[in-house]
Each structure stands twice: as structure tokens, then as C-alpha cells.
Write a protein that holds these residues in place. Structure first.
Motif, PDB file in Angstrom:
ATOM      1  N   ASP A 166      25.543  42.489  24.333  1.00 19.22           N
ATOM      2  CA  ASP A 166      27.315  42.259  24.856  1.00 19.22           C
ATOM      3  C   ASP A 166      27.678  43.352  24.505  1.00 19.22           C
ATOM      4  N   ARG A 167      28.336  43.347  25.986  1.00 17.71           N
ATOM      5  CA  ARG A 167      29.261  44.073  27.128  1.00 17.71           C
ATOM      6  C   ARG A 167      30.848  44.535  27.021  1.00 17.71           C
ATOM      7  N   ARG A 168      30.950  43.358  26.040  1.00 13.53           N
ATOM      8  CA  ARG A 168      32.420  43.419  25.981  1.00 13.53           C
ATOM      9  C   ARG A 168      33.288  44.951  25.701  1.00 13.53           C
ATOM     10  N   LEU A 169      32.792  44.971  24.465  1.00 14.32           N
ATOM     11  CA  LEU A 169      33.127  46.748  23.273  1.00 14.32           C
ATOM     12  C   LEU A 169      33.573  47.659  24.606  1.00 14.32           C
ATOM     13  N   ASN A 170      32.395  47.508  25.723  1.00 19.19           N
ATOM     14  CA  ASN A 170      32.095  49.065  26.555  1.00 19.19           C
ATOM     15  C   ASN A 170      32.946  49.470  26.486  1.00 19.19           C
ATOM     16  N   PRO A 171      33.539  50.682  26.683  1.00 19.13           N
ATOM     17  CA  PRO A 171      34.646  51.307  27.432  1.00 19.13           C
ATOM     18  C   PRO A 171      35.285  50.754  28.569  1.00 19.13           C
ATOM     19  N   LYS A 172      36.793  50.432  28.476  1.00 16.51           N
ATOM     20  CA  LYS A 172      37.508  49.617  29.269  1.00 16.51           C
ATOM     21  C   LYS A 172      37.063  50.612  30.712  1.00 16.51           C
ATOM     22  N   ALA A 173      38.679  50.070  32.045  1.00 14.21           N
ATOM     23  CA  ALA A 173      38.797  50.483  32.890  1.00 14.21           C
ATOM     24  C   ALA A 173      38.076  51.709  33.632  1.00 14.21           C
ATOM     25  N   LYS A 174      36.540  50.940  33.452  1.00 14.74           N
ATOM     26  CA  LYS A 174      35.629  51.566  34.109  1.00 14.74           C
ATOM     27  C   LYS A 174      35.936  52.232  35.054  1.00 14.74           C
ATOM     28  N   SER A 175      36.727  51.433  36.281  1.00 16.53           N
ATOM     29  CA  SER A 175      36.798  52.263  37.851  1.00 16.53           C
ATOM     30  C   SER A 175      38.610  52.522  37.459  1.00 16.53           C
TER      31      SER A 175
ATOM     32  N   GLY B  32      38.570  56.332  37.250  1.00 14.38           N
ATOM     33  CA  GLY B  32      38.378  57.163  38.302  1.00 14.38           C
ATOM     34  C   GLY B  32      38.288  56.352  40.098  1.00 14.38           C
ATOM     35  N   ASN B  33      38.101  55.610  39.911  1.00 10.47           N
ATOM     36  CA  ASN B  33      38.285  54.693  41.440  1.00 10.47           C
ATOM     37  C   ASN B  33      39.756  54.319  41.586  1.00 10.47           C
ATOM     38  N   ARG B  34      40.404  54.058  40.894  1.00 12.79           N
ATOM     39  CA  ARG B  34      41.576  53.581  40.460  1.00 12.79           C
ATOM     40  C   ARG B  34      42.406  55.183  41.014  1.00 12.79           C
TER      41      ARG B  34
END
Lengths: 521, 428
Positions: B5-14, B16-18
Motif C-alpha cells: 500500500d503506497r498510498r500513505l507514502n510521502p506525497k509530492a514526490k516530485s 524537487g522537480n517542481r
């Protein structure tokens, strides 16, 4: 695979459906996965990597989109741009997200979205976790070019390496190298050279032994008495030839050439080029097998879900929902339809797989004539498995596209000369046209003939250090001028000196156009 | 098979890209943001912002083939009437019969639209602006105590009893001391009853059961369900915290000479200041004071809309402000900011009074006092000094937390604002 659930042979009143209604749970996903495994592996004979199914949110799906579908990626502004764009499209409802994303890794990682209904989850598992998974593991392109057990580790290395470089040399310096490398990404592929697996001493030793054994077995002293052939004219390789040989020219892999030979690059910059090059190489098989890969996965999900339904393991409602999305996936609008945007790889792939099955089990006289190798052989699954393993899109079409399919799709070919105001219809679905159409369509799926053929042909390392690229122009199709010049500018930045791009007629050698770029200080 | 279940992984992984993406187009975005200020309503100044930029720096070129050269061929589905040798006229604008070949995802264009979050928008908008140095020093000094959680304690008022923790301790103690449960007693009682009902009753069995039951009952009596040592209370501490609240006084001349456009200029400035302050303070209160020859505190609508007739006596507004400060905003607890807008008119005799009020009372309690003089249309001519400008010039020289600027058009607002807060000192 659990052995607990025994698959019933056919629908009986005792059989309960696996699920009913749209709600999914982890337990249900596991159960469906296991039951499908019995069909996929047990009945269809698929050979898969172990599965890892990951449930993600829509936002995470957007994240994955922006980093070209990989679970890990180094940081770069272009991924941020892609995210911003996809997010805008998604929020405005202009584009819906894929139900699933699958990564060629061992174990095979499939992402499924939390908003999918249970039917969709079942479809996705059959499609990705069995269909794509089997294709990744067995297709020769993937076997030869990718190392699925290493990719995640490599990405994690790449990510931390780029981050480290950013810290040490500054974001700007790293960004400019990556920008340039990304521009050359499509030219970062070695099409013909098979990459040697790294650090495999054992294999090298075995090979050397094989070579010795072959030489001993074929040793024939008579050949040694033949006089040496003497060629006329200058025999000594000139200085230029020697230099070319040393640099391995001509070289089609621009990123590789720069990584090895660019005079001014630092070691870390070469490593960055290498990272981009390896990624490009990793994705090359996907570009070459897009149609087959989707066709295989679509065929497998269709087969698995139907077999489940026949045994009463799926409800009618589930089946209807499945058929609805299945038929929209394989929808092929005609060329004059507003929705037309090229041949749908799902539609063509699925149709070809079904056609192979038909030819193997119930061939017509025409099929027997066209496909004597397997028409009527009965073992359709074996034929399909072999096709999935040994072909790529181009050769698959050349080998398996049948006249019946050409008729069904009502394919026709058009010649388009930019100089003329109208196009000519060159072939249609008739006796004279079948082979021509098949050849043309196969060429469209050949990535190597679709990408412009660019090669490094000269590099004057001892003098002016000018680099010369040659574009071997096919059918008079030149490069897009503005784009080519911008890309060339990036190339000049990496090379560090003047770069010239010559577009010459293929074979003839007549120069059609020239571009030049100098690195900016 | 493994399900993760990856739903609780930290959001906004990108993220840094943004950030890298925004940094790359910073200059273009700033332009777009500034442009938008000219046309937008001031009340929208705080929302998220859709930005369209045309940026050369977002190009991702690659070697691609040109559509306008050479000979190519297509294989298309859905033939209806064509025969070999037929000629198909090319559709206007190229594309060679393939509908959406031109630019399938808009990437070919330089124009790029996306949405900035509120934070990103404000970050870019107020990029190199800071609270003046002087004000910052004061900010650090200002401390107001605040209660904060600080673990648990064994005594306290009943209202702060932490039930979950108390019960957890109680349960642990009961288990450790083997306090029999209700069910256990009941089971023994039933066994005893059964033994007594047996025929013939076994005296020995009844005796052991009875003593066991007695023992358990005694244990239950002696070991309390909840003991005083179980009790856990939430503990709070008072910690000094820098004051993070500010009040912003908007003072404006409401006489007839302040026309709608002039008021609008003033309003834009006030709103900018408000948004800017909200970035530094947890809470920003707004007080609107308008004046003619008398001053009154009004609500926002009246402040900007209504017009009154009468003369102009600025000191009345300053007095009203001092009055409000005394009544509601003690300088010890509040950071006080004031912005005054006027067209430069004042009753002549009032100026000395104004200057005296500013010098002695207003400026000492203010973090910052900005005076904005709005002028009609034309750029201000330096020689045309208004009475207020003339009088305030001296004040500006004496106090570092006093600044004055002139604004003639909406596009001046941002530069003026920028000027006031950019250098890091209190300007003029």
C-alpha cells in the motif's frame, strides 16, 4: 500461488463469484491474483516474474507519469514540467489517468490506482501482472537489453549520484549537462551492439573456452598455405583512418561517443551522460515492442477474464463493466474519423493475437498458403508464446499480419511527397496490395527507420577538434531546422568545440543541408 | 505475490522537480505575476494563480524529422472508396491526412500554462522583499507566553485526565497483579453450582471450588480497578513565544478630492501590505480609519466605497488610531503597522499637530508607518510639493520606521512596494 482454491471446471450452481460490487480490498486482490495465476501459469503456460502490486493514489500516478513511469528518478526540471502539464490536463478533465502502470523489474511492479473498482483491479492484474509481466520476462528484446533485477538499484544509484553532483558542483552545472543529455536521448541507443552484461567474468571465460574449442575443431592447415591476398593501391591505413578506428567511427550512439571522447568533460559529467544513455537503452525495447506488448497483455486479460466468467467466478455485472472498458481500449477509429490518431497499438495487437489463434485452430485455404508453418497446428498458445518471445513489432508484422486482418482493418497505403499538392494511394487491401502493405506497416514499427539516422563521422582531435555528424537522409526527409539547431547547440556544449551537422543523401553522398554550432562560453 | 500500500507514502514526490522547474522559469513567471496584478481585482491577490508563460528555457529540443520535406508514406485503416492510383488532395495546413499529427500534446508550442499554489505565488510575488531590519529585531524581542503540551503528570485537575493513558496503566497493573476478571468469577460460580447440584455432591470438590472462589473474590476486592497510581494527566507548560500577531491600520482621506481611481490605488497598496504581513504573522487584524475633518473607524466596504464631504484634518485619523490602539491593541502584544493614503491635502494649520503626533506618539509604537501619496494620472512633479508631503519629509528624516512614496498609476504600486521593503532598511 496457493493451492487452496481449486478451480471449478465449469459453471455450476455451487460456484460463488470471487467478488460482487465495486469495492476492493487487499484480500480480494490477493485472491483474484492467485486464482488468475492458476489460469495464467497453469493453463496458458505463462512464465512470469514474481508480482508486486502497489496501490497508489491519483496524485502518485501523476508523479509516476512525470518520471517516465519509474518508481525512482533523479531530479530534473523537465519532470516537474511534465507533472505540471499532466496535472493541469487531469484537473481540467481533459485526460484521464491510466488504470495501471507496470515496470519491467524483477519482481515485476504493477501500480494500480485506489479509485479503480474491483473489476478494474482484476482487469489490471490480468493485464499487467500477467500479460506485460510475461512479455517482459520472455521477449528477446527485453532479455537482451534490460536487466530487470538491477533497474531499481541502478535508478537509486542514479538518483543519489545526481543529487551528490548537485551538491558538489551546483544545480546549474548538473542541469546543463542533463538538459543536453536529454536532448540527445534518442541518439543514446546502440541499436546493433548487444550490451555485454557487466562483471560477468565467468561468462567471458566460458566464451574464451568455446572459442578455443571451435578453433581446434575447425583447424585446417591447408588454409594456411594459401597465398595472402595483396590488394592494390595504398594499403597503409592513413593517419585519419587510424584515428577513426581508435574512436570507433562512425558511431551512432552520440551519448556514448561523447561520454568516451568529449575532450573537455569532467568525470562526473561523463557519468551523468552514462546514466541518461543507460536509461535510454533500457527503454529502447519498449519502443520496439509497444504494439506486441500491449497486444499480448490485452489478449491475456481478455482470455483470463473470460475463463473466469465461464466458470462462474465473475458476475454478469463485472463482465459487462470489463467488456465496456476492454472495447474502448481496443477501439480503432477510421482514418477520416475525428478521433483518429494513428493505429491503436492495443487494437492491432489484440487483433493480431486473436488472428494467430484463429489461424492455428481454424485456418482458411488462404491462411494455409500464407502461414504454412503453423496454420491448423492447433497449438495456438504455443505459437503465441513463441511469437511473444522471438519477435519485435516490425518482424512480428512481417511474419504474422494476415490478409484477413488487412481486410478487416481495411488498411491502405498513401505516398506523400512534400513537393506535391496531393497524395497517391499506393496499395489497398487486395491481392496485389497485401505484401506491400505488410512491408510498409512493418517499416512504420521499425524504430530504427523512424528515428533520423545520425552518426558521428569525424572528430579532429589533434587539430581544430571539430566534430562532424552526418545525417543519412532517407527519402529526402530532412531534419526540422530549428529543433536540430537547438539540439546541436546542446551537443556543442558537451563537446566543447565547433560541431557541424551535414545532411547527406543516403547512398549518393550529396550534401543537402548543413548546420553548425559553437559552444557558448 | 506481494501487495504494497503506497498510498500513505510521502506525497509530492516530485516537489524537487517542481522547484527546479519553477526556478528555471522564475523570470518569466515573475513577469506573468506582475502583469496579472495590473488587471486583477485586489481582493483576489491572495488566491492561487494560473500562469501562462512563453518560455524559451522550457524547450526540450531533439533531432526530429521535418514534415515539409521528402517523401513519406502512411498506412491507414478504414479505407472505403480508394483504389490504387487515386489521388487524395492534402488537407489545408499539412498534416498529410493524419488528423492529430501536428502537436499531440501541445509540447511543440512554447506557451505553457500551469497553476501556482498560493505559497508559490506569494513567494515569487514577494521574492526579495523582507521586513525592514529594524522591525525584525523588535520582532524577536516580543514574547508572549503561550501554553503548550509538555508530556504527562500524575496529578492535575480532573478536566485534564488522560483517559486512554490512565486505562492503559490500569490494565497493565491489573494484568500484572492477576486481578481476576468478572468472567472468571462467574465461571467459578457456575462450576460451584454444578458441583453442588451433582448427585451425590463431592464435598472435597465443593470445598476447593469454594476456597478458590473466595480467594478470587478477595483479590478482586483488594486490587482496585483503577488505582491512584494509574492516573495520568496531560501536562501543559507556559512557554514564551514570539508574538505572531499584527494589526494593520489603514488610514485614508475620504474627502471628495480622493476620487475613485485614487482610492483604488490606495486599496491596492493596502492589500499588498496585508498579504505581505500575513506571510510573517500568524494573524493580521485590519483596522480601517477614514477621515475628513473628523475621523471614524469603519468597515472595509464603507472605507473604500463611501465618500463624505468636508475638509481634511489628518490629525483626527492619527488620534483615532491612537485611541483604537489604547482600547484594543496594546503595543506589548501586537506588532503595529500603519499605512496612510492621501492625495496630499490637509488643512494647513493641522500639519504641525500631525507631525507632533507622529513624532511623539504614533511612530514610537509602530513597527512601520508608510505614507502613500496618490496623485492624478500624470507622474508627480518633484517641485509640486503638497502640504502633507512637505511636512512629512522632515519626519521621514528623523525616523527610520517611517517611509513615504508617491503613486500615480496601478503599475507603480508594485515597484513602490518593492522599493519600500527590498533594501532591508526602512528606506527614505
Amino acid at each position: 500461488m496457493t493451492q487452496a482454491t481449486k478451480l471449478p471446471k465449469r459453471k455450476t450452481s455451487k460456484v460463488r463469484p470471487l467478488f460482487d460490487g465495486p469495492e476492493w480490498s487487499f484480500e480480494l486482490i490477493r485472491k483474484v491474483h492467485d486464482v488468475m495465476g492458476e489460469i495464467a501459469v497453469g493453463e496458458l503456460g505463462l512464465d512470469i516474474y514474481p508480482n508486486q502490486i502497489e496501490v497508489i493514489t491519483a496524485e502518485q500516478m501523476l508523479d509516476a507519469y512525470s518520471s517516465i513511469g519509474m518508481p525512482l528518478m533523479y531530479r530534473h526540471w523537465s519532470f516537474g514540467k511534465r507533472f505540471a502539464r499532466d496535472e493541469a490536463y487531469y484537473k481540467r478533465g481533459m485526460r484521464s489517468l491510466a488504470y495501471e502502470l507496470v515496470i519491467n523489474a524483477d519482481p515485476c511492479i504493477s501500480y494500480v490506482m485506489e479509485e479503480n473498482s474491483m473489476t478494474m483491479q482484476a482487469l489490471v492484474i490480468a493485464h499487467a501482472a500477467y500479460g506485460h509481466n510475461h512479455f517482459f520476462k520472455n521477449n528477446y528484446q527485453f532479455r537482451m537489453w534490460t536487466q530487470p533485477d538491477h533497474i531499481i538499484d541502478y535508478l537509486s544509484f542514479a538518483k543519489s549520484y545526481v543529487a551528490e553532483c548537485e551538491e558538489r558542483y551546483g544545480d546549474g552545472a548538473v542541469e546543463s549537462v542533463l538538459d543536453a543529455a536529454h536532448a540527445l536521448m534518442n541518439q543514446g541507443v546502440s541499436r546493433d551492439l548487444r550490451p555485454r552484461p557487466r562483471n560477468v567474468m565467468q561468462r567471458e571465460r566460458e566464451r574464451a573456452a568455446q572459442r578455443r574449442a571451435y578453433e581446434e575443431a575447425t583447424f585446417d592447415p591447408i588454409y594456411r598455405t594459401l597465398p595472402e591476398i595483396t590488394r592494390e593501391g595504398p594499403e597503409e591505413p592513413t593517419h585519419v583512418q587510424a584515428e577513426h578506428r581508435r574512436l570507433g567511427l562512425p558511431e551512432e550512439n552520440l551519448l556514448y561517443f561523447l561520454e568516451k571522447n568529449a575532450p573537455k568533460l569532467e568525470d562526473w559529467q561523463r557519468e551523468l551522460l552514462r546514466i541518461v544513455r543507460l536509461l535510454s537503452q533500457y527503454f529502447y525495447p519498449q519502443r520496439q515492442t509497444k504494439m506486441m506488448n500491449e497486444g499480448c497483455a490485452t489478449f491475456i486479460h481478455y482470455e483470463i477474464l473470460n475463463r473466469l466468467y465461464e466458470r462462474g467466478l465473475l458476475t454478469d455485472g463485472t463482465m459487462l463493466e470489463f467488456l465496456h472498458s476492454h472495447s474502448s481500449v481496443i477501439f480503432q477509429p477510421a482514418f477520416n474519423d475525428r478521433r483518429f490518431s494513428g493505429l491503436n497499438p492495443y487494437a492491432l495487437g489484440f487483433a493480431m493475437m486473436n488472428d494467430i489463434r484463429r489461424i492455428a485452430t481454424d485456418p482458411t485455404d488462404e491462411d494455409r498458403q500464407w502461414f504454412p508453418q503453423f496454420a491448423g497446428c492447433g497449438d495456438w498458445m504455443g505459437t503465441l508464446r513463441q511469437a511473444w518471445a522471438d519477435y519485435r513489432d516490425e518482424s512480428f508484422i512481417l511474419q504474422f499480419l494476415s490478409p484477413k486482418l488487412i481486410r478487416d482493418f481495411r488498411l491502405f497505403a498513401v505516398d506523400d511527397d512534400a513537393k506535391e499538392s496531393s497524395m497517391d494511394v499506393a496499395a489497398i487491401h487486395n491481392e496485389q496490395g497485401y505484401r506491400d502493405l505488410r512491408r510498409r506497416l512493418a517499416r512504420h514499427y521499425d524504430v530504427a527507420t523512424q528515428d533520423p539516422d545520425l552518426q558521428v563521422t569525424d572528430a579532429d582531435l589533434s587539430g581544430s577538434r571539430r566534430l562532424i555528424l552526418t545525417h543519412h537522409v532517407r527519402n529526402g526527409v530532412l531534419l526540422e531546422k530549428a529543433e536540430a539547431e537547438r539540439t546541436l547547440q546542446y551537443l556543442a556544449q558537451l563537446w566543447g568545440y565547433r560541431v557541424k551537422l551535414v545532411e547527406t543523401e543516403n547512398g549518393g553522398g550529396r550534401v543537402l543541408k548543413e548546420h553548425e554550432a559553437l559552444p557558448m562560453p | 505475490m506481494q501487495i504494497v500500500d503506497r498510498r500513505l507514502n510521502p506525497k509530492a514526490k516530485s516537489l524537487g522537480n517542481r522547484q527546479r522547474f519553477l526556478r528555471r522559469v522564475k523570470a518569466e513567471i515573475r513577469e506573468a505575476v506582475k502583469d496579472s496584478l495590473k488587471t486583477r481585482k485586489v481582493s483576489e491577490a491572495e488566491g492561487s494563480e494560473k500562469v501562462t508563460i512563453r518560455s524559451k528555457s522550457l524547450r526540450e529540443p531533439s533531432f526530429s524529422t521535418s514534415r515539409n520535406t521528402g517523401v513519406r508514406d502512411y498506412v491507414l485503416p478504414g479505407n472505403e472508396e480508394y483504389k490504387v492510383g487515386d489521388e487524395i488532395p492534402k488537407p489545408q495546413g499539412g498534416g498529410g491526412g493524419r488528423g492529430s499529427q501536428g502537436s499531440p500534446d501541445g509540447e511543440g508550442h512554447d506557451e505553457f500554462t500551469f497553476t501556482l499554489t498560493k505559497e508559490e505565488f506569494l513567494d515569487l510575488f514577494f521574492d526579495d522583499l523582507k521586513l525592514p531590519n529594524l522591525v525584525k529585531v523588535k520582532l524577536k524581542d516580543l514574547k508572549a507566553p503561550k501554553t503548550a503540551r509538555a508530556g504527562f503528570t500524575t496529578e492535575g485537575p480532573p478536566a485534564r485526565l488522560n483517559q486512554a493513558r490512565t486505562m492503559r496503566k490500569s490494565l497493565g497493573r491489573r494484568m500484572a497483579l492477576r486481578r481476576p476478571s468478572e468472567a472468571e468469577i462467574k465461571r467459578l460460580e457456575e462450576e460451584l453450582a454444578a458441583a453442588e447440584a451433582e448427585d451425590p455432591p463431592s464435598a472435597a470438590k465443593i470445598a476447593t471450588l469454594r476456597s478458590a472462589l473466595e480467594h478470587k473474590r478477595r483479590l478482586r476486592r483488594t486490587i482496585a480497578y483503577i488505582d491512584p497510581i494509574d492516573l495520568q494527566y496531560n501536562r501543559f507548560e507556559r512557554v514564551p513565544k514570539p508574538t505572531t500577531q499584527a494589526v494593520m491600520f489603514c488610514l485614508m482621506d475620504a474627502s471628495a478630492s480622493m476620487t475613485e481611481p485614487l482610492k483604488d490605488l490606495a486599496k491596492r497598496f493596502f492589500m499588498l501590505l496585508h498579504v505581505f504581513l500575513t506571510r510573517y504573522y500568524r494573524e493580521v487584524h485590519l483596522v480601517f480609519i477614514r477621515h475628513t475633518s473628523t475621523a471614524a473607524e469603519v468597515d472595509e466596504d464603507t472605507f473604500f466605497r463611501g465618500t463624505e464631504t468636508g475638509g481634511t484634518v489628518i490629525s483626527t485619523a492619527l488620534e483615532e488610531m491612537l485611541h483604537v490602539v489604547k482600547a484594543r491593541y496594546s503595543p506589548a502584544d501586537w506588532n503595529i503597522y500603519a499605512a496612510q493614503a492621501s492625495d496630499g491635502d490637509n488643512f494647513h494649520d493641522d500639519m504641525p499637530r500631525c507631525i507632533q503626533l507622529l513624532d511623539k506618539e504614533v511612530l514610537p509604537i509602530c513597527q512601520y508607518f508608510a505614507y502613500i501619496e496618490t496623485t492624478h494620472g500624470e507622474r508627480f512633479n518633484e517641485s509640486q510639493e503638497t502640504p502633507v508631503w512637505h511636512g512629512y519629509a522632515d519626519v521621514g528624516r528623523r525616523h527610520r520606521n517611517f517611509a513615504m512614496r508617491r503613486v500615480a498609476a496601478p503599475e507603480d504600486i508594485y515597484p513602490v512596494f518593492h522599493e519600500l521593503f527590498s533594501a532591508g532598511d526602512a528606506a527614505a
